[in-house]
Structure formats: structure tokens, C-alpha cells
Enzyme design. Structure first.
Site, PDB file in Angstrom:
ATOM      1  N   GLY A 141     -36.921  55.172   6.895  1.00 49.70           N
ATOM      2  CA  GLY A 141     -36.516  54.884   8.261  1.00 49.70           C
ATOM      3  C   GLY A 141     -35.410  53.860   8.392  1.00 49.70           C
ATOM      4  N   HIS A 142     -34.903  53.324   7.274  1.00 50.28           N
ATOM      5  CA  HIS A 142     -33.933  52.213   7.345  1.00 50.28           C
ATOM      6  C   HIS A 142     -32.784  52.452   6.366  1.00 50.28           C
ATOM      7  CE1 HIS A 142     -32.489  47.992   7.351  1.00 50.28           C
ATOM      8  NE2 HIS A 142     -33.078  47.948   8.523  1.00 50.28           N
ATOM      9  N   PHE A 143     -31.895  53.131   6.565  1.00 49.15           N
ATOM     10  CA  PHE A 143     -31.613  54.168   7.548  1.00 49.15           C
ATOM     11  C   PHE A 143     -31.459  55.446   6.758  1.00 49.15           C
ATOM     12  CE2 PHE A 143     -30.041  50.146   9.203  1.00 49.15           C
ATOM     13  CZ  PHE A 143     -30.670  50.096  10.432  1.00 49.15           C
TER      14      PHE A 143
END
EC number: 4.2.1.59
Length: 146
Positions: free
Chosen positions: A48-50
Site C-alpha cells: 500500500g505504500h505505494f
């Protein structure tokens, strides 16, 4: 030098939050430590990052420095978490990020003891990749007996 098995004796953290892979220098008289975190694309935070441009979250770089400092503190006191002592991250001063940490990087973590007053420990910490500074901060921890 400490391998991951010995590190696990000095840090209560476990996957996915254990952020020190190896200690390569530990000088309790000089009050300093040098450790590694190998950053893999398989780290759960990269989902999720990124996703299109994976970057290690800055807060986890800070946590990795704090974990290295915690090992130094435990070794200086000659205690382990199993003995009933823990260090809690309580703050930082002079925090600076200088460049991103990417999958495939080896994060070099360095911490030097500054002071301890009333069970509040302060360490000067730095993280680097390929000899270039990534992050620096004074890490503040509270020593607690369980």
C-alpha cells in the site's frame, strides 16, 4: 556481531514488525551499535505504500533506528525483555528524512547513546543506504520494568 536468533532475544518484536536483520558492530564501552535492515519488495508495507512506486514508510525507518537503539540499551544494561525490561519509543528530536528507501536497499542503522535520566534514554541515530544519509534523529525511549 548478532544474528537474527540473538536479535530476537533482545527485541520483543516479531514479523512483520522486527526491523533489524543483523547487528554487525556493538560496542557497549563506546556506547554505539551498527545494524542492517535488508529491504525486500516482499515487505508487507509495500502493498500500500505505494504499489506503483514502492517506498519504505518513514515511520518504519524511525522504528528500525529505535529498535537498533533498543538493542544497544539492553546490551548496556546486560538485560533482555525476558528479564522484565522493555523500552518504549516516546519521541524524537531533530528528525530529518533525506532520501527514500526502496526495495533492494540495505538500510544501515547506527545509534549512539547520548544520555539516560530517570529511565528516559536518548540516542543519536542515523540510517543510510550506500553511504548516503537517509534519516537522522535523536530517539527517546522510556525504560519500563514489567
Amino acid at each position: 556481531m548478532m544474528d537474527i536468533n540473538e536479535i530476537r532475544e533482545y527485541l520483543p518484536h516479531r514479523y512483520p514488525f522486527l526491523l533489524v536483520d543483523r547487528v554487525v558492530e556493538l560496542d557497549t564501552e563506546g556506547k554505539r551499535i551498527r545494524a542492517y535492515k535488508n529491504v525486500s519488495i516482499n515487505e508487507p508495507f509495500f502493498n500500500g505504500h505505494f504499489p506503483a512506486h514502492p517506498i519504505m514508510p518513514g515511520v518504519l525507518i524511525i522504528e528500525a533506528m529505535a529498535q537498533a537503539a533498543g538493542i544497544l540499551g539492553f546490551k548496556m544494561l546486560d538485560v533482555k525483555p525476558a528479564d522484565g525490561t522493555l523500552y518504549y519509543f516516546v519521541g524524537s528530536d531533530k528528525l530529518r528524512f533525506r532520501q527514500p528507501v526502496l526495495p533492494g536497499d540495505q538500510l544501515i542503522l547506527e545509534a549512539k547513546f547520548i544520555s539516560c535520566k530517570r529511565q528516559i534514554w536518548k540516542f543519536e541515530c542515523q540510517a543510510s543506504v550506500d553511504g548516503k544519509p537517509v534519516c537522522s534523529a535523536e530517539i527517546i525511549c522510556a525504560e519500563r520494568k514489567l
